[in-house]
Every structure is written in structure tokens, then in C-alpha cells.
Design a protein around this motif. Structure first.
Motif, PDB file in Angstrom:
ATOM      1  N   ASP A 121     -20.449 -21.968  -4.448  1.00  0.00           N
ATOM      2  CA  ASP A 121     -21.313 -22.934  -3.759  1.00  0.00           C
ATOM      3  C   ASP A 121     -22.116 -22.292  -2.644  1.00  0.00           C
ATOM      4  N   GLY A 122     -21.853 -21.014  -2.349  1.00  0.00           N
ATOM      5  CA  GLY A 122     -22.611 -20.310  -1.321  1.00  0.00           C
ATOM      6  C   GLY A 122     -22.225 -20.675   0.102  1.00  0.00           C
ATOM      7  N   LYS A 123     -21.180 -21.477   0.269  1.00  0.00           N
ATOM      8  CA  LYS A 123     -20.781 -21.926   1.601  1.00  0.00           C
ATOM      9  C   LYS A 123     -19.664 -21.083   2.197  1.00  0.00           C
ATOM     10  N   GLN A 124     -19.139 -20.130   1.440  1.00  0.00           N
ATOM     11  CA  GLN A 124     -18.037 -19.317   1.907  1.00  0.00           C
ATOM     12  C   GLN A 124     -18.553 -18.073   2.639  1.00  0.00           C
ATOM     13  N   PRO A 125     -17.765 -17.525   3.572  1.00  0.00           N
ATOM     14  CA  PRO A 125     -18.216 -16.355   4.336  1.00  0.00           C
ATOM     15  C   PRO A 125     -18.203 -15.056   3.545  1.00  0.00           C
ATOM     16  N   PHE A 126     -17.662 -15.097   2.298  1.00  0.00           N
ATOM     17  CA  PHE A 126     -17.600 -13.905   1.458  1.00  0.00           C
ATOM     18  C   PHE A 126     -18.355 -14.167   0.158  1.00  0.00           C
ATOM     19  N   PRO A 127     -18.771 -13.125  -0.543  1.00  0.00           N
ATOM     20  CA  PRO A 127     -19.502 -13.317  -1.802  1.00  0.00           C
ATOM     21  C   PRO A 127     -18.617 -13.927  -2.881  1.00  0.00           C
ATOM     22  N   PRO A 128     -19.216 -14.530  -3.917  1.00  0.00           N
ATOM     23  CA  PRO A 128     -18.432 -15.097  -5.028  1.00  0.00           C
ATOM     24  C   PRO A 128     -17.514 -14.050  -5.639  1.00  0.00           C
ATOM     25  N   ASN A 129     -16.369 -14.522  -6.149  1.00  0.00           N
ATOM     26  CA  ASN A 129     -15.392 -13.579  -6.671  1.00  0.00           C
ATOM     27  C   ASN A 129     -14.557 -14.256  -7.754  1.00  0.00           C
ATOM     28  N   ARG A 130     -14.003 -13.436  -8.632  1.00  0.00           N
ATOM     29  CA  ARG A 130     -13.073 -13.934  -9.664  1.00  0.00           C
ATOM     30  C   ARG A 130     -11.666 -13.798  -9.112  1.00  0.00           C
ATOM     31  N   LEU A 131     -11.332 -14.703  -8.170  1.00  0.00           N
ATOM     32  CA  LEU A 131     -10.037 -14.627  -7.505  1.00  0.00           C
ATOM     33  C   LEU A 131      -8.894 -15.027  -8.424  1.00  0.00           C
ATOM     34  N   ASP A 132      -9.167 -15.949  -9.351  1.00  0.00           N
ATOM     35  CA  ASP A 132      -8.116 -16.505 -10.204  1.00  0.00           C
ATOM     36  C   ASP A 132      -8.163 -15.828 -11.573  1.00  0.00           C
ATOM     37  N   LYS A 133      -6.976 -15.484 -12.089  1.00  0.00           N
ATOM     38  CA  LYS A 133      -6.913 -14.720 -13.334  1.00  0.00           C
ATOM     39  C   LYS A 133      -5.762 -15.195 -14.211  1.00  0.00           C
ATOM     40  N   VAL A 134      -5.868 -14.836 -15.489  1.00  0.00           N
ATOM     41  CA  VAL A 134      -4.781 -15.001 -16.453  1.00  0.00           C
ATOM     42  C   VAL A 134      -4.569 -13.636 -17.094  1.00  0.00           C
ATOM     43  N   ALA A 135      -3.323 -13.165 -17.116  1.00  0.00           N
ATOM     44  CA  ALA A 135      -3.021 -11.865 -17.722  1.00  0.00           C
ATOM     45  C   ALA A 135      -1.796 -12.014 -18.621  1.00  0.00           C
ATOM     46  N   THR A 136      -1.762 -11.235 -19.690  1.00  0.00           N
ATOM     47  CA  THR A 136      -0.723 -11.428 -20.703  1.00  0.00           C
ATOM     48  C   THR A 136      -0.044 -10.118 -21.104  1.00  0.00           C
ATOM     49  N   VAL A 137       1.125 -10.285 -21.726  1.00  0.00           N
ATOM     50  CA  VAL A 137       1.859  -9.194 -22.388  1.00  0.00           C
ATOM     51  C   VAL A 137       2.348  -9.734 -23.723  1.00  0.00           C
ATOM     52  N   GLY A 138       2.067  -9.035 -24.817  1.00  0.00           N
ATOM     53  CA  GLY A 138       2.588  -9.407 -26.121  1.00  0.00           C
ATOM     54  C   GLY A 138       2.029 -10.691 -26.692  1.00  0.00           C
ATOM     55  N   LEU A 139       0.835 -11.093 -26.254  1.00  0.00           N
ATOM     56  CA  LEU A 139       0.209 -12.322 -26.723  1.00  0.00           C
ATOM     57  C   LEU A 139      -1.226 -12.048 -27.176  1.00  0.00           C
ATOM     58  N   LYS A 140      -1.745 -12.942 -27.995  1.00  0.00           N
ATOM     59  CA  LYS A 140      -3.145 -12.894 -28.386  1.00  0.00           C
ATOM     60  C   LYS A 140      -3.896 -13.995 -27.657  1.00  0.00           C
ATOM     61  N   VAL A 141      -4.854 -13.608 -26.827  1.00  0.00           N
ATOM     62  CA  VAL A 141      -5.660 -14.588 -26.103  1.00  0.00           C
ATOM     63  C   VAL A 141      -6.705 -15.158 -27.053  1.00  0.00           C
ATOM     64  N   GLN A 142      -6.769 -16.481 -27.125  1.00  0.00           N
ATOM     65  CA  GLN A 142      -7.681 -17.134 -28.059  1.00  0.00           C
ATOM     66  C   GLN A 142      -8.956 -17.638 -27.405  1.00  0.00           C
ATOM     67  N   ASP A 143      -8.844 -18.144 -26.187  1.00  0.00           N
ATOM     68  CA  ASP A 143     -10.014 -18.707 -25.510  1.00  0.00           C
ATOM     69  C   ASP A 143      -9.732 -18.787 -24.019  1.00  0.00           C
ATOM     70  N   ILE A 144     -10.790 -18.734 -23.207  1.00  0.00           N
ATOM     71  CA  ILE A 144     -10.653 -18.904 -21.768  1.00  0.00           C
ATOM     72  C   ILE A 144     -11.958 -19.436 -21.211  1.00  0.00           C
ATOM     73  N   GLU A 145     -11.870 -20.346 -20.241  1.00  0.00           N
ATOM     74  CA  GLU A 145     -13.067 -20.893 -19.613  1.00  0.00           C
ATOM     75  C   GLU A 145     -12.771 -21.274 -18.170  1.00  0.00           C
ATOM     76  N   VAL A 146     -13.824 -21.306 -17.355  1.00  0.00           N
ATOM     77  CA  VAL A 146     -13.718 -21.721 -15.961  1.00  0.00           C
ATOM     78  C   VAL A 146     -13.935 -23.230 -15.884  1.00  0.00           C
ATOM     79  N   LEU A 147     -13.118 -23.903 -15.071  1.00  0.00           N
ATOM     80  CA  LEU A 147     -13.242 -25.334 -14.838  1.00  0.00           C
ATOM     81  C   LEU A 147     -13.713 -25.536 -13.400  1.00  0.00           C
ATOM     82  N   HIS A 148     -14.993 -25.813 -13.231  1.00  0.00           N
ATOM     83  CA  HIS A 148     -15.529 -25.951 -11.881  1.00  0.00           C
ATOM     84  C   HIS A 148     -15.187 -27.323 -11.299  1.00  0.00           C
ATOM     85  N   PRO A 149     -14.848 -27.373 -10.023  1.00  0.00           N
ATOM     86  CA  PRO A 149     -14.491 -28.654  -9.413  1.00  0.00           C
ATOM     87  C   PRO A 149     -15.715 -29.525  -9.156  1.00  0.00           C
TER      88      PRO A 149
END
Length: 354
Positions: free
Chosen positions: A280-308
Motif C-alpha cells: 500500500d506504500g504506507k510502510q516505512p520500508f519497501p514492499p517485501n515477500r515477508l510471508d512464505k511457504v516451504a516444503t520437504v518431500g511434497l509436490k507444490v501444486q499452486d500458490i497465490e497471494v490473498l490481499h486484505p
């Protein structure tokens, strides 16, 4: 101290029949799952290893892949106003997603937000909860919380063709903010006929909900935290870690891969920004991918961002600097203000066993 810590971990691993990471000075603290009892009109603990569930004779919904699961993770922002309204909006968004969500990871859950969720009829009827109060929070004003859908999970282990609940525990690791990892095991019908034939119809699958340390403080605790999390996942053989990773230093960018984990966003959407904070440009720092999903022994099928989205509320007169700030005359008692559901976006990710 490290020797005593290892002995304690080995005992807990044996007692709970749960493989635990052999990490010195890392403390696992076991807790219980909870479900709402309609007859008693209250939440109560269940022992996933011994209890007999009324859902035990249910089978996987037609058309569902028993090895495929959908997870949503969301830092719900403990410090902004209107915590009850904001968490209700986030939960409504999650429960309205298609395909249906099976696992919900929440971070920065305040006491007010926790109370609102536990009083929500939809959560009471359809979800198991890792929390029913702040007893496991260690005095913190907010903590992480995990919800598992009763549409996909039951108990005890092996009671049906559905996925079943296993133990749930927190891991205390080095943290400047006294944060921890909220871990649990689930047992998913094994995709291997050979395993089933050998008497192993259920495969262990580990879920780790995290809120890593914040801020660009040196030395950072995040490298050690992710190293411990990777050990926790690898000790189970397969699983997923998701939540707020707070990668705010250059060294944070490769920590997931350096510890043998697969970054789901990089795996499927390499080159796309995937920002979950600061858009939203209102934060004191630049945009970032702070939130993540990481796996072991799995096949990732899909991922998307859900904006508030935002909640519209009527501001107080003292928040209005002058009459010129009012949208029109006659509104001297306040002005509409927009309060975002959270300062973070959520992530929806689907994955399956391989």
C-alpha cells in the motif's frame, strides 16, 4: 545442559511416539488439540492418540485426493484497531475460498482475536483448534494458532480413510522476542500400496507454523531458527513450514534454500514479486515477500497471494484535524476511516505427498 536437553527430547519423542529433531537447547512443549462440545457449550481438549471421535466413520469427500491439502497462512496483525472485526473478515475470506481450505496458520493472534474466533459458530462447528486460551503463549500478548478442518481430519490415528490428527507442540528456540514454532503431525492415507500392505496405511506429515524474529537486528536469530525448523521437518521426512519469515536482511534471502527446503513461491512463480507486505506504500520500508511457504518431500501444486481488504469505521472527532477533513457538512461527529484487515497479505498454497 546440551546433554540433558537431548535426553529430554529423546524421552518426549518416545513418550509421544513422535520423531523430534536432535537439536541442543531446543525445548519441545507438548499441548493438546481442542474441539467445541455442543452438549457442554464449551471448547475442550482431545487426546488425538487415544480419544474416540464421533467423526471416525466419515470418509474422504468424493472427488478429493486424500494426499492433497490446501493451506492458508496469514499474519493477522495484533496491533491495529478493531481486532474482532478484522479477524472475522479474514476468517470469512478464508472459509469462502474454493477449493476449501484444510489447514489455517495464523500469526500475531491477539487475545481479542482469539476470543472472537472461538466464539465464531463456523469455527466451533467445523474446526479443531490448537488454542483455547493464552496458556501456551508464555506471557506474550500475541502468538501463533493452527486450525484443522473437520471436513478433512479426524482422530484417532488410522480411524478412517481421512487424514487424522497427531500430536501438537511448540518448540522454543533462540529468539529476541520469545517466539516459537507451533508444530503438529497429521497422518495422511499413504499413497504407496506397498506401505499399506506392510501395515503402514498412514504417512506422517509435519506442519510447522512460524513467526520468525522481526527487524534487521544483528546478530540475527533467523538463520538459527530456520535451521532448527528444517531439522524439525526432516526428522519427520515430509512436511510444510509456513508463516511470517521476516526476511529483512540480505542474508535472509537464501536461508530457505540453504537449509534444504523448497520455497513454494520460487518453485511455481519464480520471477514474480509475490509481495505480502508494504504494497500500500504506507510502510516505512519497501514492499517485501515477508510471508512464505516451504516444503520437504511434497509436490507444490499452486500458490497465490490473498490481499486484505479494509473495514470502514467512523473515526472519532479528535482524529479529525479540521472541518476541511470531513467529506461533507453535517458529519461533525466523525469521518469514515479505512482499517485494513491486516498489514500482511495471506498466502494460499496447495500441495500433495509424492
Amino acid at each position: 545442559m546440551a546433554f540433558i536437553s537431548r535426553l529430554r527430547t529423546q524421552f518426549l519423542s518416545w513418550y509421544h511416539d513422535t520423531p523430534l529433531a536432535d537439536e541442543p537447547n531446543v525445548t519441545p512443549i507438548f499441548q493438546t488439540w481442542h474441539e467445541f462440545d455442543d452438549a457442554k457449550e464449551r471448547w475442550g481438549p482431545i487426546d488425538a492418540s487415544r480419544a474416540t471421535s464421533s467423526l471416525g466413520d466419515r470418509q474422504t469427500t468424493a472427488g478429493q485426493d486424500p494426499q492433497s491439502l490446501v493451506l492458508v497462512t496469514w499474519n493477522v496483525d495484533s496491533s491495529s484497531p478493531l481486532p474482532t472485526s478484522r479477524i472475522s473478515a479474514i476468517i470469512s475470506r478464508i472459509l469462502g475460498l474454493t477449493p476449501a481450505v484444510d489447514i489455517i496458520f495464523l500469526q500475531e493472534v491477539s487475545r481479542a482475536a482469539l476470543s472472537a474466533m472461538l466464539n465464531d459458530a463456523r469455527i466451533r462447528q467445523h474446526w479443531f483448534s490448537s488454542e483455547v486460551d493464552a496458556a501456551n503463549w508464555g506471557g506474550q500478548s500475541f502468538a501463533s494458532m493452527t486450525l484443522l478442518s473437520k471436513e478433512r481430519f479426524t482422530y484417532p490415528k488410522g480411524s478412517s480413510e481421512m487424514a487424522t490428527l497427531g500430536p501438537v507442540w511448540r518448540v522454543k528456540y533462540p529468539s529476541r522476542f520469545e517466539r516459537d514454532a507451533l508444530c503438529c503431525d497429521i497422518f495422511v492415507p499413504s499413497p504407496s500400496p506397498a506401505s499399506a500392505a506392510l501395515g503402514n496405511p498412514n504417512a506422517r506429515f509435519r506442519l510447522v507454523n512460524v513467526h520468525l524474529d522481526s527487524l534487521p537486528i544483528h546478530p540475527s536469530c533467523r538463520p538459527r531458527q530456520i535451521s532448527i525448523i528444517a531439522s524439525i521437518l526432516c526428522s519427520a521426512g515430509r512436511g510444510v513450514v509456513a508463516g511470517d519469515f521476516n526476511p529483512v536482511l540480505p542474508e535472509d534471502e537464501t536461508l530457505v534454500q540453504d537449509n534444504g527446503l523448497v520455497d513454494a513461491w520460487v518453485e511455481l512463480r519464480h520471477g514474480e514479486p509475490g509481495f505480502t507486505w508494504g504494497i500500500d506504500g504506507k510502510q516505512p520500508f519497501p514492499p517485501n515477500r515477508l510471508d512464505k511457504v516451504a516444503t520437504v518431500g511434497l509436490k507444490v501444486q499452486d500458490i497465490e497471494v490473498l490481499h486484505p481488504e479494509s473495514i470502514t469505521t467512523l473515526g472519532k472527532p479528535e482524529n479529525v484535524r479540521s472541518m476541511d477533513d470531513l467529506p461533507s457538512r453535517g458529519q461533525e461527529h466523525g469521518v469514515d476511516e479505512l482499517v485494513p484487515w491486516s498489514d500482511h497479505s495471506g498466502l494460499r498454497c496447495s500441495f500433495k505427498m509424492v
